[in-house]
Design a protein around this motif. Structure first.
Motif, PDB file in Angstrom:
ATOM      1  N   MET A  89      33.988  37.471  55.503  1.00 49.64           N
ATOM      2  CA  MET A  89      32.771  37.738  54.728  1.00 49.64           C
ATOM      3  C   MET A  89      33.140  38.150  53.306  1.00 49.64           C
ATOM      4  O   MET A  89      32.594  37.636  52.349  1.00 49.64           O
ATOM      5  N   LYS A  90      34.124  39.031  53.233  1.00 49.54           N
ATOM      6  CA  LYS A  90      34.599  39.509  51.949  1.00 49.54           C
ATOM      7  C   LYS A  90      35.025  38.327  51.068  1.00 49.54           C
ATOM      8  O   LYS A  90      34.737  38.272  49.893  1.00 49.54           O
ATOM      9  N   GLN A  91      35.706  37.377  51.734  1.00 49.84           N
ATOM     10  CA  GLN A  91      36.216  36.203  51.047  1.00 49.84           C
ATOM     11  C   GLN A  91      35.077  35.446  50.350  1.00 49.84           C
ATOM     12  O   GLN A  91      35.213  35.057  49.202  1.00 49.84           O
ATOM     13  N   ASP A  92      33.950  35.259  51.074  1.00 52.01           N
ATOM     14  CA  ASP A  92      32.829  34.505  50.525  1.00 52.01           C
ATOM     15  C   ASP A  92      32.266  35.195  49.289  1.00 52.01           C
ATOM     16  O   ASP A  92      31.998  34.546  48.291  1.00 52.01           O
ATOM     17  N   ILE A  93      32.089  36.488  49.391  1.00 50.32           N
ATOM     18  CA  ILE A  93      31.544  37.232  48.261  1.00 50.32           C
ATOM     19  C   ILE A  93      32.463  37.060  47.057  1.00 50.32           C
ATOM     20  O   ILE A  93      32.011  36.784  45.954  1.00 50.32           O
ATOM     21  N   SER A  94      33.759  37.152  47.301  1.00 51.86           N
ATOM     22  CA  SER A  94      34.658  37.066  46.160  1.00 51.86           C
ATOM     23  C   SER A  94      34.660  35.651  45.578  1.00 51.86           C
ATOM     24  O   SER A  94      34.875  35.460  44.398  1.00 51.86           O
ATOM     25  N   LYS A  95      34.417  34.654  46.427  1.00 51.95           N
ATOM     26  CA  LYS A  95      34.327  33.271  45.924  1.00 51.95           C
ATOM     27  C   LYS A  95      33.158  33.116  44.947  1.00 51.95           C
ATOM     28  O   LYS A  95      33.285  32.499  43.890  1.00 51.95           O
ATOM     29  N   ILE A  96      32.006  33.707  45.313  1.00 53.80           N
ATOM     30  CA  ILE A  96      30.828  33.637  44.451  1.00 53.80           C
ATOM     31  C   ILE A  96      31.107  34.376  43.143  1.00 53.80           C
ATOM     32  O   ILE A  96      30.851  33.883  42.046  1.00 53.80           O
ATOM     33  N   GLN A  97      31.681  35.555  43.303  1.00 51.59           N
ATOM     34  CA  GLN A  97      31.992  36.370  42.139  1.00 51.59           C
ATOM     35  C   GLN A  97      32.994  35.655  41.233  1.00 51.59           C
ATOM     36  O   GLN A  97      32.863  35.646  40.016  1.00 51.59           O
ATOM     37  N   GLN A  98      33.967  35.034  41.890  1.00 57.13           N
ATOM     38  CA  GLN A  98      35.006  34.309  41.164  1.00 57.13           C
ATOM     39  C   GLN A  98      34.386  33.223  40.291  1.00 57.13           C
ATOM     40  O   GLN A  98      34.733  33.060  39.133  1.00 57.13           O
ATOM     41  N   ILE A 121      32.611  34.772  37.362  1.00 55.00           N
ATOM     42  CA  ILE A 121      33.571  35.234  36.358  1.00 55.00           C
ATOM     43  C   ILE A 121      34.109  34.058  35.550  1.00 55.00           C
ATOM     44  O   ILE A 121      34.170  34.104  34.324  1.00 55.00           O
ATOM     45  N   GLU A 122      34.451  32.978  36.232  1.00 56.33           N
ATOM     46  CA  GLU A 122      34.962  31.793  35.544  1.00 56.33           C
ATOM     47  C   GLU A 122      33.935  31.233  34.568  1.00 56.33           C
ATOM     48  O   GLU A 122      34.261  30.874  33.444  1.00 56.33           O
ATOM     49  N   GLU A 123      32.684  31.189  35.029  1.00 59.62           N
ATOM     50  CA  GLU A 123      31.595  30.674  34.201  1.00 59.62           C
ATOM     51  C   GLU A 123      31.456  31.480  32.912  1.00 59.62           C
ATOM     52  O   GLU A 123      31.409  30.937  31.819  1.00 59.62           O
ATOM     53  N   LEU A 124      31.407  32.791  33.092  1.00 61.10           N
ATOM     54  CA  LEU A 124      31.265  33.686  31.942  1.00 61.10           C
ATOM     55  C   LEU A 124      32.421  33.503  30.970  1.00 61.10           C
ATOM     56  O   LEU A 124      32.218  33.382  29.755  1.00 61.10           O
ATOM     57  N   ILE A 125      33.632  33.494  31.512  1.00 59.76           N
ATOM     58  CA  ILE A 125      34.809  33.423  30.655  1.00 59.76           C
ATOM     59  C   ILE A 125      34.854  32.108  29.893  1.00 59.76           C
ATOM     60  O   ILE A 125      35.256  32.070  28.721  1.00 59.76           O
ATOM     61  N   THR A 164      55.074  46.510  28.268  1.00 59.18           N
ATOM     62  CA  THR A 164      54.818  45.411  29.197  1.00 59.18           C
ATOM     63  C   THR A 164      53.366  44.961  29.085  1.00 59.18           C
ATOM     64  O   THR A 164      52.455  45.789  29.121  1.00 59.18           O
ATOM     65  N   ILE A 165      53.188  43.677  28.914  1.00 62.29           N
ATOM     66  CA  ILE A 165      51.845  43.106  28.755  1.00 62.29           C
ATOM     67  C   ILE A 165      51.684  41.928  29.716  1.00 62.29           C
ATOM     68  O   ILE A 165      52.604  41.126  29.878  1.00 62.29           O
ATOM     69  N   THR A 166      50.546  41.871  30.349  1.00 63.41           N
ATOM     70  CA  THR A 166      50.244  40.746  31.233  1.00 63.41           C
ATOM     71  C   THR A 166      49.146  39.901  30.603  1.00 63.41           C
ATOM     72  O   THR A 166      48.102  40.431  30.233  1.00 63.41           O
ATOM     73  N   VAL A 167      49.422  38.607  30.444  1.00 61.15           N
ATOM     74  CA  VAL A 167      48.410  37.678  29.929  1.00 61.15           C
ATOM     75  C   VAL A 167      47.974  36.792  31.097  1.00 61.15           C
ATOM     76  O   VAL A 167      48.817  36.233  31.801  1.00 61.15           O
ATOM     77  N   ASN A 168      46.661  36.700  31.305  1.00 65.68           N
ATOM     78  CA  ASN A 168      46.136  35.962  32.446  1.00 65.68           C
ATOM     79  C   ASN A 168      45.409  34.711  31.988  1.00 65.68           C
ATOM     80  O   ASN A 168      44.798  34.695  30.923  1.00 65.68           O
ATOM     81  N   LYS A 169      45.464  33.706  32.833  1.00 62.76           N
ATOM     82  CA  LYS A 169      44.705  32.496  32.540  1.00 62.76           C
ATOM     83  C   LYS A 169      43.627  32.350  33.605  1.00 62.76           C
ATOM     84  O   LYS A 169      43.915  32.328  34.805  1.00 62.76           O
ATOM     85  N   ILE A 170      42.383  32.350  33.138  1.00 60.62           N
ATOM     86  CA  ILE A 170      41.261  32.128  34.040  1.00 60.62           C
ATOM     87  C   ILE A 170      40.508  30.913  33.508  1.00 60.62           C
ATOM     88  O   ILE A 170      40.104  30.901  32.347  1.00 60.62           O
ATOM     89  N   GLY A 171      40.333  29.899  34.336  1.00 63.26           N
ATOM     90  CA  GLY A 171      39.783  28.635  33.845  1.00 63.26           C
ATOM     91  C   GLY A 171      40.721  28.116  32.772  1.00 63.26           C
ATOM     92  O   GLY A 171      41.916  27.953  33.022  1.00 63.26           O
ATOM     93  N   GLU A 192      38.099  40.569  38.240  1.00 64.33           N
ATOM     94  CA  GLU A 192      38.617  39.430  37.472  1.00 64.33           C
ATOM     95  C   GLU A 192      39.918  38.894  38.061  1.00 64.33           C
ATOM     96  O   GLU A 192      40.195  37.704  37.998  1.00 64.33           O
ATOM     97  N   GLU A 193      40.713  39.798  38.657  1.00 63.26           N
ATOM     98  CA  GLU A 193      42.018  39.369  39.175  1.00 63.26           C
ATOM     99  C   GLU A 193      41.874  38.358  40.300  1.00 63.26           C
ATOM    100  O   GLU A 193      42.789  37.580  40.562  1.00 63.26           O
ATOM    101  N   LYS A 194      40.713  38.354  40.951  1.00 61.63           N
ATOM    102  CA  LYS A 194      40.484  37.377  42.027  1.00 61.63           C
ATOM    103  C   LYS A 194      40.322  35.975  41.468  1.00 61.63           C
ATOM    104  O   LYS A 194      40.458  34.995  42.183  1.00 61.63           O
ATOM    105  N   ALA A 195      40.001  35.883  40.185  1.00 61.62           N
ATOM    106  CA  ALA A 195      39.743  34.575  39.578  1.00 61.62           C
ATOM    107  C   ALA A 195      40.926  34.050  38.769  1.00 61.62           C
ATOM    108  O   ALA A 195      40.859  32.972  38.186  1.00 61.62           O
TER     109      ALA A 195
END
Lengths: 235, 276
Positions: free
Chosen positions: B1-10, B13-17, B192-199, B210-213
């Motif tokens: 169930m948790k997985q589904d929620i995070s998929k929607i959220q993901q 987040i991608e859309e917004l970004i 130390t800096i972390t750069v992330n790529k989303i979409g 955001e880390e889920k996406a």
């Protein structure tokens, strides 16, 4: 016979160290709190009631209260190896037993309430600080409780009954009376019951009676501070 | 169930970004509010509490003496550990350290070690017999993403705030009895800096949601060498494959953003020294 003993920080025999309490210190948790006796600082987080895994631990008649007590590696003088030990396992167990009587665990069958206690800085009485923090955290999580659990450690140093021992006092060796007795007590103020009692050392029955009496008195004060901390978050 | 929620959220987040926006209103390269204080645990020789928004981490430095490694008989040692306390998030579980915790500790360790921030030779007491051992321990208290950057920043603050304990005549540490001596640290402060790529976008200082996406991630430590230029000391790529252009764009971005941390490090540790 008791030897004359002056407390290292000049406190009266029935005087606790400075107490601080704060509810709601960990945002992710359902409930959380910080509680300190002087330099002993405990933080507690409550998660649940939530689904219990592994499934075979589930109890259809009630919720499992699972307490995990541990000290951070740098909370003590010589670095403690991270991770659980025999000592922390035992303290986790007795902490659960101290808290259980005030909760209505049969209201949430098959679930678990997790209570995590971390000692971030240790100067004796850490299990009592942990219980006091956990009790505030459980209330902060909005769980129905018949009352708050309050705990204090009593001690016999050089034959004198003292409240809330510090590490220096725990390690004190008198000229004749070498042994120090350590007595953590958890008290339920409303029902006037004791939910945790441990003892290490050497003590007479009359002295133990005196110690418990003093513990109850101290716990009433702690109870006030716990209630204040909970009221503050409401405001 | 948790997985589904995070998929929607993901997806959200991608859309917004992709539109250049984030859930909390920040722009892509913006960090959350950073708070940091040092010497917060009096039993630790050095310590720091760092908050990136709601992500809070406690880092402590403990010192002890012991035998050196046989391959470096005249150098002190460093051990970095992280424990993802289940107290800090529903997603952390009790038990021995898993890969997430090990990776955080390893990345923090490598940045510090490879930058030569610690002068290990000066931690030697008797060559081949006795050296100082430094332990850095990392504990997230409330986890809301970007643990590595926060932990690494906490680690250098804790090292900088540390005082060496005194030794007894028998060469044992006299715990609780600190000298006024500091750890032998150099000017090569590792950030130390972390750069992330989303979409298709690059973003910094991700929240837990955001880390889920995240598709790919580049974490690296930079320090200023003797020539005052930025050097990369440790680097780790996670997630999907990246092109060469992407990698250098991410490094550029991270290097630009590292400046704020160099400045903040100066500010926090200077303030402390003035107080003394």
């Amino acid at each position: 016979m008791a030897e004359k003993y002056k407390r290292t920080d000049g406190r009266a025999y029935d005087e606790m160290r400075e107490i601080k309490a704060k509810a709601g210190v960990i945002k992710n948790a359902d409930g959380s709190a910080m509680f300190s006796f002087g330099d002993s600082i405990a933080i507690a987080a409550v998660y649940g009631p939530r689904q219990l895994h592994p499934q075979h631990l589930q109890d259809p008649s009630k919720c499992l209260l699972r307490c995990t007590y541990d000290m951070l590696s740098f909370s003590v003088n010589e670095r403690k190896k991270p991770g659980p030990s025999r000592r922390s396992t035992e303290i986790s167990y007795v902490t659960g037993k101290a808290l259980e009587p005030v909760l209505q665990l049969d209201a949430y069958p098959n679930t678990v309430i997790d209570v995590f206690i971390s000692i971030i800085q240790a100067d004796a009485s850490t299990r009592c600080a942990g219980i006091n923090a956990a009790s505030i955290a459980l209330a902060n999580a909005g769980l129905p409780m018949s009352e708050l659990v309050t705990a204090v450690s009593m001690g016999k140093v050089a034959g004198n009954i003292l409240v809330d021992l510090s590490k220096d006092e725990e390690d004190y060796r008198g000229e004749k009376i070498k042994e120090t007795t350590d007595i953590p007590v958890a008290y339920l103020p409303r029902s006037d019951k004791i939910s945790l009692l441990q003892l290490d050392g050497r003590i007479k029955v009359a002295e133990l009676r005196e110690a418990i009496k003093a513990a109850k008195k101290a716990c009433l004060k702690i109870n006030e501070i716990q209630r204040e901390a909970l009221k503050k978050i409401k405001e | 169930m948790k997985q589904d929620i995070s998929k929607i959220q993901q997806k959200k987040i991608e859309e917004l970004i992709s539109k250049g926006k984030r859930m909390d209103g920040r722009h892509a390269h913006e960090f959350r509010k950073i708070e940091a204080e040092i010497n917060v645990i009096n039993k630790a020789e050095g310590s720091a509490r760092v908050k990136f928004g709601e992500s809070e981490v406690l880092v402590g430095v403990k010192l002890n003496v012991g035998e050196p490694y046989t391959d470096s008989p005249d150098e002190g040692t460093l051990v970095t550990s992280a424990e993802l306390l289940p107290m800090a998030s529903e997603e952390f579980e009790s038990g021995p350290p898993k890969i997430d915790a090990i990776e955080v500790a390893r990345l923090v360790d490598r940045g510090i070690r490879e930058s030569s921030f610690i002068d290990f030779k000066k931690l030697c007491i008797k060559e081949g017999e006795l050296v100082w051992n430094i332990f850095i321990d990392i504990y997230p208290i409330n986890w809301d993403g970007n643990l590595i950057d926060a932990a690494a920043f906490g680690a250098i603050l804790a090292l900088k705030s540390a005082y060496m304990p005194k030794l007894t005549e028998k060469d044992k540490v006299d715990f609780g009895n600190l000298s006024n001596k500091r750890l032998p640290l150099t000017e090569n402060v590792p950030i130390t800096i972390t750069v992330n790529k989303i979409g298709k976008s690059f973003i910094l200082d991700t929240t837990a949601a955001e880390e889920k996406a995240i598709c790919s991630q580049l974490t690296f430590a930079v320090s200023k060498g003797d020539d005052k230029e930025l050097h990369i000391n440790a680097l780790q790529k996670n997630g999907d494959a990246l092109t060469e252009e992407e990698i250098f764009e991410m490094i550029d971005l991270g290097m630009r953003e590292s400046k704020r941390f160099f400045d903040l490090f100066e500010k926090i540790t200077e303030k402390k020294e003035k107080k003394e």
